[in-house]
Write a protein that holds these residues in place. Structure first.
Motif, PDB file in Angstrom:
ATOM      1  N   LEU A 137       0.719   7.894   1.000  1.00 19.38           N
ATOM      2  CA  LEU A 137      -0.089   6.759   1.468  1.00 19.38           C
ATOM      3  C   LEU A 137       0.746   5.816   2.329  1.00 19.38           C
ATOM      4  CD1 LEU A 137      -2.213   5.922  -1.723  1.00 19.38           C
ATOM      5  CD2 LEU A 137      -2.984   7.024   0.395  1.00 19.38           C
ATOM      6  N   ILE A 138       2.005   5.629   1.953  1.00 19.03           N
ATOM      7  CA  ILE A 138       2.896   4.778   2.749  1.00 19.03           C
ATOM      8  C   ILE A 138       3.081   5.383   4.140  1.00 19.03           C
ATOM      9  CG2 ILE A 138       5.273   3.956   3.006  1.00 19.03           C
ATOM     10  CD1 ILE A 138       5.362   3.787  -0.096  1.00 19.03           C
ATOM     11  N   ALA A 139       3.362   6.691   4.176  1.00 23.41           N
ATOM     12  CA  ALA A 139       3.558   7.384   5.457  1.00 23.41           C
ATOM     13  C   ALA A 139       2.299   7.309   6.315  1.00 23.41           C
ATOM     14  CB  ALA A 139       3.940   8.848   5.207  1.00 23.41           C
ATOM     15  N   LEU A 140       1.142   7.493   5.691  1.00 21.72           N
ATOM     16  CA  LEU A 140      -0.127   7.429   6.421  1.00 21.72           C
ATOM     17  C   LEU A 140      -0.368   6.026   6.969  1.00 21.72           C
ATOM     18  CD1 LEU A 140      -2.803   8.741   7.278  1.00 21.72           C
ATOM     19  CD2 LEU A 140      -3.737   8.090   5.033  1.00 21.72           C
ATOM     20  N   ALA A 141      -0.097   5.007   6.139  1.00 21.81           N
ATOM     21  CA  ALA A 141      -0.297   3.621   6.561  1.00 21.81           C
ATOM     22  C   ALA A 141       0.610   3.261   7.730  1.00 21.81           C
ATOM     23  CB  ALA A 141      -0.047   2.678   5.384  1.00 21.81           C
ATOM     24  N   VAL A 142       1.865   3.709   7.656  1.00 19.32           N
ATOM     25  CA  VAL A 142       2.817   3.445   8.750  1.00 19.32           C
ATOM     26  C   VAL A 142       2.351   4.123  10.030  1.00 19.32           C
ATOM     27  CG1 VAL A 142       5.162   3.859   9.593  1.00 19.32           C
ATOM     28  CG2 VAL A 142       4.802   3.087   7.237  1.00 19.32           C
ATOM     29  N   TYR A 143       1.884   5.363   9.910  1.00 16.71           N
ATOM     30  CA  TYR A 143       1.423   6.108  11.079  1.00 16.71           C
ATOM     31  C   TYR A 143       0.215   5.424  11.725  1.00 16.71           C
ATOM     32  CZ  TYR A 143      -0.618   9.796  13.942  1.00 16.71           C
ATOM     33  OH  TYR A 143      -1.148  10.503  14.996  1.00 16.71           O
ATOM     34  N   LEU A 144      -0.729   4.996  10.901  1.00 18.28           N
ATOM     35  CA  LEU A 144      -1.956   4.384  11.428  1.00 18.28           C
ATOM     36  C   LEU A 144      -1.704   3.015  12.051  1.00 18.28           C
ATOM     37  CD1 LEU A 144      -4.504   5.292   8.583  1.00 18.28           C
ATOM     38  CD2 LEU A 144      -4.279   6.367  10.844  1.00 18.28           C
ATOM     39  N   GLY A 184      12.542 -15.572   4.218  1.00 20.22           N
ATOM     40  CA  GLY A 184      11.726 -14.611   3.491  1.00 20.22           C
ATOM     41  C   GLY A 184      11.861 -13.208   4.037  1.00 20.22           C
ATOM     42  N   MET A 185      11.943 -13.101   5.359  1.00 26.12           N
ATOM     43  CA  MET A 185      12.048 -11.791   5.998  1.00 26.12           C
ATOM     44  C   MET A 185      13.382 -11.110   5.689  1.00 26.12           C
ATOM     45  SD  MET A 185       9.265 -10.933   7.386  1.00 26.12           S
ATOM     46  CE  MET A 185       9.915  -9.458   8.177  1.00 26.12           C
ATOM     47  N   SER A 186      14.390 -11.878   5.335  1.00 24.93           N
ATOM     48  CA  SER A 186      15.684 -11.283   5.005  1.00 24.93           C
ATOM     49  C   SER A 186      15.538 -10.361   3.792  1.00 24.93           C
ATOM     50  CB  SER A 186      16.725 -12.371   4.716  1.00 24.93           C
ATOM     51  OG  SER A 186      16.421 -13.079   3.524  1.00 24.93           O
ATOM     52  N   PHE A 187      14.722 -10.762   2.831  1.00 23.70           N
ATOM     53  CA  PHE A 187      14.508  -9.918   1.660  1.00 23.70           C
ATOM     54  C   PHE A 187      13.572  -8.761   1.991  1.00 23.70           C
ATOM     55  CE2 PHE A 187      12.561  -8.558  -2.291  1.00 23.70           C
ATOM     56  CZ  PHE A 187      13.642  -8.490  -3.151  1.00 23.70           C
ATOM     57  N   ILE A 188      12.490  -9.056   2.713  1.00 20.75           N
ATOM     58  CA  ILE A 188      11.507  -8.028   3.043  1.00 20.75           C
ATOM     59  C   ILE A 188      12.119  -6.900   3.864  1.00 20.75           C
ATOM     60  CG2 ILE A 188       9.410  -7.579   4.389  1.00 20.75           C
ATOM     61  CD1 ILE A 188       8.390 -10.317   3.492  1.00 20.75           C
ATOM     62  N   ILE A 235      -0.970   1.152 -12.393  1.00 16.82           N
ATOM     63  CA  ILE A 235      -1.593   1.180 -11.061  1.00 16.82           C
ATOM     64  C   ILE A 235      -1.079   0.024 -10.212  1.00 16.82           C
ATOM     65  CG2 ILE A 235      -3.774   0.985  -9.808  1.00 16.82           C
ATOM     66  CD1 ILE A 235      -5.121   2.311 -12.232  1.00 16.82           C
ATOM     67  N   TYR A 236      -1.059  -1.159 -10.810  1.00 17.78           N
ATOM     68  CA  TYR A 236      -0.590  -2.342 -10.074  1.00 17.78           C
ATOM     69  C   TYR A 236       0.879  -2.214  -9.678  1.00 17.78           C
ATOM     70  CZ  TYR A 236       1.242  -7.036  -9.314  1.00 17.78           C
ATOM     71  OH  TYR A 236       1.901  -8.135  -8.804  1.00 17.78           O
ATOM     72  N   SER A 237       1.701  -1.682 -10.591  1.00 20.65           N
ATOM     73  CA  SER A 237       3.131  -1.558 -10.286  1.00 20.65           C
ATOM     74  C   SER A 237       3.355  -0.640  -9.093  1.00 20.65           C
ATOM     75  CB  SER A 237       3.900  -1.040 -11.506  1.00 20.65           C
ATOM     76  OG  SER A 237       3.524   0.288 -11.813  1.00 20.65           O
ATOM     77  N   MET A 238       2.555   0.417  -8.984  1.00 21.89           N
ATOM     78  CA  MET A 238       2.697   1.334  -7.854  1.00 21.89           C
ATOM     79  C   MET A 238       2.163   0.713  -6.559  1.00 21.89           C
ATOM     80  SD  MET A 238       4.514   3.685  -8.714  1.00 21.89           S
ATOM     81  CE  MET A 238       4.972   5.158  -9.576  1.00 21.89           C
ATOM     82  N   ILE A 239       1.073  -0.034  -6.655  1.00 16.84           N
ATOM     83  CA  ILE A 239       0.543  -0.737  -5.477  1.00 16.84           C
ATOM     84  C   ILE A 239       1.562  -1.769  -4.991  1.00 16.84           C
ATOM     85  CG2 ILE A 239      -1.208  -2.376  -4.681  1.00 16.84           C
ATOM     86  CD1 ILE A 239      -3.203  -0.989  -6.530  1.00 16.84           C
ATOM     87  N   PHE A 240       2.117  -2.514  -5.929  1.00 12.43           N
ATOM     88  CA  PHE A 240       3.091  -3.564  -5.629  1.00 12.43           C
ATOM     89  C   PHE A 240       4.296  -2.988  -4.893  1.00 12.43           C
ATOM     90  CE2 PHE A 240       6.743  -6.207  -6.466  1.00 12.43           C
ATOM     91  CZ  PHE A 240       6.267  -7.510  -6.486  1.00 12.43           C
ATOM     92  N   HIS A 241       4.883  -1.932  -5.458  1.00 10.02           N
ATOM     93  CA  HIS A 241       6.121  -1.396  -4.879  1.00 10.02           C
ATOM     94  C   HIS A 241       5.875  -0.563  -3.628  1.00 10.02           C
ATOM     95  CE1 HIS A 241       7.349  -2.579  -8.963  1.00 10.02           C
ATOM     96  NE2 HIS A 241       8.512  -2.827  -8.391  1.00 10.02           N
ATOM     97  N   SER A 242       4.706   0.049  -3.535  1.00 11.71           N
ATOM     98  CA  SER A 242       4.351   0.746  -2.292  1.00 11.71           C
ATOM     99  C   SER A 242       4.177  -0.264  -1.162  1.00 11.71           C
ATOM    100  CB  SER A 242       3.060   1.546  -2.482  1.00 11.71           C
ATOM    101  OG  SER A 242       3.240   2.587  -3.415  1.00 11.71           O
ATOM    102  N   SER A 243       3.618  -1.427  -1.489  1.00  8.80           N
ATOM    103  CA  SER A 243       3.469  -2.508  -0.505  1.00  8.80           C
ATOM    104  C   SER A 243       4.829  -2.992  -0.035  1.00  8.80           C
ATOM    105  CB  SER A 243       2.681  -3.676  -1.121  1.00  8.80           C
ATOM    106  OG  SER A 243       1.391  -3.276  -1.514  1.00  8.80           O
ATOM    107  N   MET A 244       5.775  -3.052  -0.958  1.00 12.95           N
ATOM    108  CA  MET A 244       7.134  -3.449  -0.597  1.00 12.95           C
ATOM    109  C   MET A 244       7.705  -2.508   0.455  1.00 12.95           C
ATOM    110  SD  MET A 244       9.016  -4.509  -4.179  1.00 12.95           S
ATOM    111  CE  MET A 244      10.539  -4.952  -3.313  1.00 12.95           C
ATOM    112  N   VAL A 245       7.620  -1.212   0.168  1.00 16.84           N
ATOM    113  CA  VAL A 245       8.186  -0.210   1.083  1.00 16.84           C
ATOM    114  C   VAL A 245       7.484  -0.265   2.434  1.00 16.84           C
ATOM    115  CG1 VAL A 245       8.577   2.251   1.483  1.00 16.84           C
ATOM    116  CG2 VAL A 245       8.835   1.303  -0.830  1.00 16.84           C
ATOM    117  N   TYR A 246       6.165  -0.344   2.413  1.00 19.99           N
ATOM    118  CA  TYR A 246       5.387  -0.362   3.655  1.00 19.99           C
ATOM    119  C   TYR A 246       5.750  -1.560   4.525  1.00 19.99           C
ATOM    120  CZ  TYR A 246       1.451  -1.130   6.784  1.00 19.99           C
ATOM    121  OH  TYR A 246       0.688  -1.377   7.900  1.00 19.99           O
ATOM    122  N   LEU A 247       5.736  -2.756   3.952  1.00 23.55           N
ATOM    123  CA  LEU A 247       6.043  -3.960   4.733  1.00 23.55           C
ATOM    124  C   LEU A 247       7.500  -3.961   5.200  1.00 23.55           C
ATOM    125  CD1 LEU A 247       4.117  -6.791   2.835  1.00 23.55           C
ATOM    126  CD2 LEU A 247       3.556  -5.729   5.027  1.00 23.55           C
ATOM    127  N   GLY A 248       8.379  -3.382   4.397  1.00 24.73           N
ATOM    128  CA  GLY A 248       9.777  -3.279   4.808  1.00 24.73           C
ATOM    129  C   GLY A 248       9.922  -2.394   6.032  1.00 24.73           C
TER     130      GLY A 248
END
Length: 266
Positions: A28-35, A104-108, A138-151
């Motif tokens: 899902l992360i790869a798909l989101a980045v691609y889109l 904030g972006m330094s951490f992201i 479910i939330y923990s995976m959404i949370f950390h997937s969001s981290m990777v995606y935004l990073g």
């Protein structure tokens, strides 16, 4: 989905369900980045503002659920673990003030990809306690997937300048929250950021170090978190140098081809 602790067996690390969840998250992360690969920086920061509202609301729901169900120990509900710093980074990054936004972006940009990926591969908290269909998992995976995606997207959209100043902001950011975590651990007998003890971190060497020296263990954990910024910066520099070399080679190749063509004609 909201069953009480112990109602169903925990997922367990590297179980079939966990391995499937790893595949789903990274896909899902790869798909989101691609889109969203053509997303502009302005749109990226608008998206961050959305995440700065949604993620804290989900976190608040998690906190309320824990407290209502009698899980009142501070370690279970206070968002002061390393990955939790993502929440506060979103708020800083949403600011219109450039310096605050860079803070904030330094951490992201420097911690999100590493921290998020590590948790998805080894969710030692939620997956060792709750079933896969539980809100906590479910939330923990959404949370950390969001981290990777935004990073990742911070690089794709070129929304931040990766330099020593950014690393310095990251060090200050971590130092502030590490200090708060240490104080909370001492006053509240807690284990924020796993500074006090390794809990169930699946790294035997950390448990061995802790058994021999609590202080040395705490120092290693603090330094390890700080080093993430330098490691990511170093990888970025290596990739940048390699990219520049490739672009120079591609620029020279047409000239070489032209010379070859002239020789053939003569």
């Amino acid at each position: 989905m909201f069953s009480l602790l112990g109602t169903y067996p925990a997922v367990g690390l590297f179980s079939t369900a966990h391995i499937i969840s790893i595949f789903v998250c990274f896909s899902l992360i790869a798909l989101a980045v691609y889109l969203t690969r053509k997303m502009k920086s302005e749109t990226y920061f608008k998206m961050i503002r959305v995440f700065a509202v949604v993620i804290p609301l989900l976190e608040l729901f998690k906190i309320c659920w824990n407290l209502i169900n009698g899980i009142t120990n501070i370690d279970s509900w206070l968002p002061l673990y390393f990955c939790s710093l993502f929440i506060y980074a979103l708020w800083f990054a949403s600011s219109k003030n450039e310096k605050v936004r860079e803070f904030g972006m330094s951490f992201i940009s420097l911690a999100n990809i590493v921290a998020g990926t590590v948790f998805i591969i080894s969710p030692s908290t939620s997956f060792s306690t709750y079933p896969i269909f539980h809100f906590q998992c479910i939330y923990s995976m959404i949370f950390h997937s969001s981290m990777v995606y935004l990073g990742i997207m911070s690089y794709v959209t070129k929304s931040v300048k990766i330099d020593f100043r950014l690393v310095l902001n990251y060090l200050i950011y971590c130092a502030i929250f590490m200090t708060i975590a240490i104080i909370v651990n001492l006053v509240g007998d807690a284990n924020m950021m796993f500074i006090s003890n390794p809990y169930n971190i699946p790294l035997p060497i950390l448990h061995t170090i802790y058994d021999n020296s609590h202080i040395l263990y705490s120092i290693i954990i603090i330094v390890a978190h700080m080093l993430i910024g330098f490691v990511v910066w170093g990888i970025y520099l290596l990739c940048t140098i390699k990219s520049r070399k490739q672009s120079r080679i591609s620029e020279l190749n047409p000239l070489v081809d032209d010379e070859d063509m002239e020789e053939k004609h003569t």
